[in-house]
Scaffold this active site. Structure first.
Site, PDB file in Angstrom:
ATOM      1  N   GLN A 189       0.865  -1.182   0.000  1.00 18.53           N
ATOM      2  CA  GLN A 189       0.000   0.000   0.000  1.00 18.53           C
ATOM      3  C   GLN A 189       0.903   1.235   0.000  1.00 18.53           C
ATOM      4  O   GLN A 189       1.667   1.439   0.944  1.00 18.53           O
ATOM      5  CB  GLN A 189      -0.867  -0.046   1.265  1.00 18.53           C
ATOM      6  CG  GLN A 189      -1.899   1.041   1.385  1.00 18.53           C
ATOM      7  CD  GLN A 189      -2.813   0.819   2.592  1.00 18.53           C
ATOM      8  OE1 GLN A 189      -2.869  -0.271   3.164  1.00 18.53           O
ATOM      9  NE2 GLN A 189      -3.538   1.838   2.987  1.00 18.53           N
TER      10      GLN A 189
ATOM     11  N   SER B  64       0.759   6.483   2.739  1.00 18.86           N
ATOM     12  CA  SER B  64       1.351   7.467   3.667  1.00 18.86           C
ATOM     13  C   SER B  64       2.692   7.984   3.188  1.00 18.86           C
ATOM     14  O   SER B  64       3.462   7.270   2.544  1.00 18.86           O
ATOM     15  CB  SER B  64       1.540   6.837   5.046  1.00 18.86           C
ATOM     16  OG  SER B  64       0.301   6.608   5.660  1.00 18.86           O
TER      17      SER B  64
ATOM     18  N   GLU C 202     -10.149  -1.499   5.689  1.00 14.70           N
ATOM     19  CA  GLU C 202      -9.226  -1.603   6.833  1.00 14.70           C
ATOM     20  C   GLU C 202      -9.983  -1.717   8.140  1.00 14.70           C
ATOM     21  O   GLU C 202      -9.529  -2.385   9.068  1.00 14.70           O
ATOM     22  CB  GLU C 202      -8.336  -0.345   6.914  1.00 14.70           C
ATOM     23  CG  GLU C 202      -6.936  -0.548   6.423  1.00 14.70           C
ATOM     24  CD  GLU C 202      -6.062   0.706   6.571  1.00 14.70           C
ATOM     25  OE1 GLU C 202      -4.964   0.670   6.011  1.00 14.70           O
ATOM     26  OE2 GLU C 202      -6.487   1.691   7.210  1.00 14.70           O
TER      27      GLU C 202
END
Lengths: 378, 403
Positions: free
Chosen positions: B127, B130, B246
């Site tokens: 992923q 961030s 999530e």
């Protein structure tokens, strides 16, 4: 996997809310602080709703319902700070029903009002003795003592802060015989040697008394230790349910005030410290609700886990109400600590509840004891 | 109120249990290092085996290779895998988040190309959301994808906290494609091949000494035109889908990580009995009470899922409770067992080292409390200084303020 309330359970809850809404319980709570005689007598309301017979079997005149239904109703009385004497009553009905006692019908119909004198069983895997809440101080007092002969006994001893004892006409209790065996007894409150001394409570919605027995005549109830222990844990779960109910109004009032009160140009709920304190009420309340499901489920479906579940429920709900009652005052600032607001009523409820029937901290230790005992079992 | 399976669930559970019994011997060890190439290969093979048996991607629709079942069945499979003491899928991020993201937002070509190899463990995903300056404020990502004349994209930037980045085949990348509009309107999601030229992956070592996640640097990385997922400028909406998925894992995940009241009680029980003071009992009682509470919160969530409800932001509060209770457990266990427990080779030493970071994973506690306060309780937001401002201008203000 289905934790949803059944239609009957939803109905029971709504009916309880409806019945209690017809009584101005908050106003009564305020009035009772100054003048105890102002505490409303909610026994007729309880009888009308069928609550005395809740966990008494149908064949003995009761509703034949279970622990979870009792907790749902206790939660509603807690939400309204209503002094319905369920905490003293329902554990007494549990032992009387388990004994198939002759008083069940009269109790279920509301003719007689029994109160259980809570006695704490030994923790598993210890040689602790049965004990009661002490009359003086916050610790444990020695269990009541009995001299048994056949189906009767003579009981002596003292138990402190027995909830709902004033005005009860029947007492159920656990007493330890001369040979060290715990027995369960039922005692006429009007009998010789029974002294019920009402105690003025900081929480005026509660009716408490010290119960002193001096060779009081009693009938032995044919139930075993499991039932006597179950009565203690039922009381734990009930006080947890009442506490859980009282948290919701604390949360609602805090949220409402945080939305409408402005300072430095914006609503106080927009400041993180206040927002986070209010969210903490929600977190603790949600945990306590989950533990109520654990207690209610295990009470009927996994009785061997009930000691753990009820103790955990007590611990979680006790902490939730302790926090919520203080947060409610914090959010309101100075005014929250005055009678201009209802916050002091919840504060007083929290203060006393956390020290009754063993107390919140003891329940937490009991959770640890139960788990350590299980950990030790191969 | 019934914690038991329905008859259908019970028979499904038995089939899963039987499958695990039949294939248990093929499973690698539950604990092992993915730095070890042999172990990594074994975990891939085991994921393939699970996928073939219908134990991976339980909620994936049948047309994409899954059994097409519901969240309760997924939980049943997770429980049975745990009970059988075998590993689950290697690529939880891919199977749980990126695959479902593609199913929701991908083109038919993307689904056809990627879902099969993802599910079977041939291609692991990471992923790429961030960044060092955009974690809590994810919409403020600065990694930049610029459209070229030939329709390809040029990607520059940096990502952080990239779990499994070092052996992933693909990453789902949230990048800025327009800096002249407010921050979350100028984002696009891309599929990025992790072996593309210009990508540098550097491990970030954590408290326990291992590097389970990474920094990833993108330097003039070329992406084909069909790398866009969900349409140009729709990156934020696609990201929100992933964040919603999530929540399923966060709300139901604590026990799978070993945060269980009974396990911690066993650890305390095995310490010398002289350490079992009243204070220790109460500490254990409080943290165990919290863990028992979240266990039943999980059951309540399953009940809602079975009724078709989607978990809301309040699911994050269970994570706060779980992590803080586990931290309290680590503290207590190290207190009663002494400093020897702190060795990262010790299961609790590892946990103690891991928890401070886990406390921020998936959202810091402060942000979580803000989100719950605002979206669940309706409390007013703080004044925001970045609403409606073009992203380019936000960044220049920041530079001025910190100059």
């Amino acid at each position: 996997m289905n934790l949803a309330l059944s239609d009957e359970q939803e109905f029971l809850k709504e009916a309880a809310q409806g019945a209690l809404a017809r009584v101005a319980t908050m106003e009564a709570a305020r009035a009772a602080i100054e003048d105890e005689s102002q505490r409303p007598n909610l026994w007729p309301l309880a009888v009308g709703a069928g609550w005395p017979g809740l966990v008494i079997a149908e064949q003995r005149g009761g509703a034949g319902l279970g622990i979870f239904e009792a907790l749902l109703i206790a939660e509603e009385t807690g939400r309204a700070l209503a002094g319905v004497p369920l905490l003293g009553l329902l554990p007494a009905t549990l032992v009387l029903d388990a004994a198939r006692d002759e008083t069940c019908e009269a109790v279920a119909s509301g003719e007689r009002r029994p109160v259980h004198v809570p006695a704490r069983p030994a923790a598993r895997a210890t040689d602790e003795a049965w004990s009661v809440d002490a009359v003086t101080g916050g610790g444990r007092g020695a269990a009541l003592r009995a001299r048994v002969s056949g189906g009767t006994a003579v009981v002596s001893g003292a138990a402190g802060h027995v909830v709902d004892a004033p005005g009860a006409d029947l007492l159920t209790a656990v007493a330890v015989s001369e040979s060290g065996v715990p027995i369960c007894v039922v005692i006429e409150a009007a009998a010789e040697g029974v002294l019920v001394t009402p105690v003025r409570s900081y929480d005026a919605t509660r009716s408490l008394a010290h119960v002193t027995l001096d060779d009081a005549p009693a009938r032995v109830l044919p139930v075993d230790e499991t039932v006597m222990a179950r009565a203690w844990y039922f009381a734990q779960a009930l006080i947890a349910a009442e506490s859980l109910g009282a948290v919701q109004p604390c949360l609602d009032m805090s949220v409402a005030y945080a939305q409408e009160r402005f300072t430095f140009g914006r609503p106080i709920g927009s400041y993180q410290s206040i927002k986070h304190e209010i969210v903490e009420i929600l977190r603790l309340m949600d945990n306590a609700r989950s533990l109520q499901y654990f207690a209610g489920w295990s009470g009927e479906s996994a009785p061997e886990e009930f000691a753990l579940a009820a103790s955990a429920a007590r611990s979680g709900a006790g902490r939730a109400l302790a926090f919520a009652s203080r947060a409610l005052i914090n959010v309101h600032g100075g005014i929250g600590a005055t009678w201009e607001h209802d916050a002091p009523l919840f504060f007083r409820r929290a203060q006393v509840s956390s020290r009754l029937v063993g107390g919140t901290h003891d329940a937490s230790s009991r959770v640890a004891c139960e788990l350590l005992a299980s950990a030790g079992t191969p | 109120m019934d914690l038991n399976d329905t008859p259908e669930q019970a028979s499904y559970r038995q089939r899963i249990r039987d499958w695990l019994d039949d294939h248990r011997a093929e499973a690698p060890a539950v604990v092992g290092s993915v730095e070890d190439a042999a172990y990594l290969a074994d975990r891939r093979a085991w994921q393939r085996r699970l996928a073939e048996g219908g134990l991976a991607g339980v909620t994936w629709p049948a047309e994409h290779g899954g059994p097409g079942l519901g969240p309760i069945e997924q939980v049943i499979v997770d429980q049975e895998i745990g009970a059988a003491d075998v590993p689950g899928v290697l690529d939880g991020i891919g199977v749980g988040l990126m695959g479902p993201c593609l199913i929701a937002h991908g083109t038919e070509e993307q689904k056809h190309r990627h879902l099969g190899p993802l599910l079977h463990g041939d291609e692991v995903w990471c992923q790429l959301f961030s960044e060092p300056s955009a974690g809590s404020d994810l919409a403020a990502v600065q990694s930049r994808a610029v459209l070229q004349d030939d329709g390809t994209w040029k990607l520059d930037g940096q990502k952080v906290w990239t779990t499994n980045g070092h052996f992933a085949a693909f990453g789902m990348m949230l990048a800025r494609t327009d800096a002249d509009v407010p921050k979350h309107k100028g984002l696009t999601m891309f599929i990025v091949p992790m072996d593309a030229e210009g990508i540098t992956i550097r491990g970030l070592r954590q408290i326990h000494g291992e590097a389970e996640f990474n920094e990833v640097f993108f330097d003039d990385v070329e992406l084909p035109s069909d790398a866009v997922v969900g349409g140009v400028g729709n990156g934020w909406g696609v990201a929100l889908t992933v964040l919603m998925f999530e929540r399923f894992t966060i709300g139901l995940g604590g026990e799978a990580l070993g945060f269980k009241a009974e396990r911690f009680a066993r650890a305390v029980a095995s310490a010398p009995s002289s350490t079992h003071t009243d204070a220790v009992l109460e500490r254990l009682g409080d943290l165990a009470t919290d863990l028992l509470a979240v266990r039943f919160t999980g059951f309540r969530m399953l009940t809602s899922l079975a009724q078709g409800q989607i978990p809301g932001p309040e699911a994050g509060l269970a994570k706060v409770t779980t992590v803080n209770a586990a931290i309290a457990a680590g503290e207590l266990i190290a207190d009663v067992h002494g400093p020897a427990v702190l060795d990262p080779e010790n299961e609790f030493g590892y946990m103690i080292s891991f928890l401070p970071g886990l406390k921020s994973a998936g959202g810091t506690e402060a942000i979580l409390r803000n989100t719950v306060g605002e979206r669940v309780l309706g409390l007013p937001t703080e004044p925001r200084l970045d609403k409606g401002i073009p992203f380019r201008e936000l960044k220049s203000r920041e530079r001025e303020a910190t100059a």
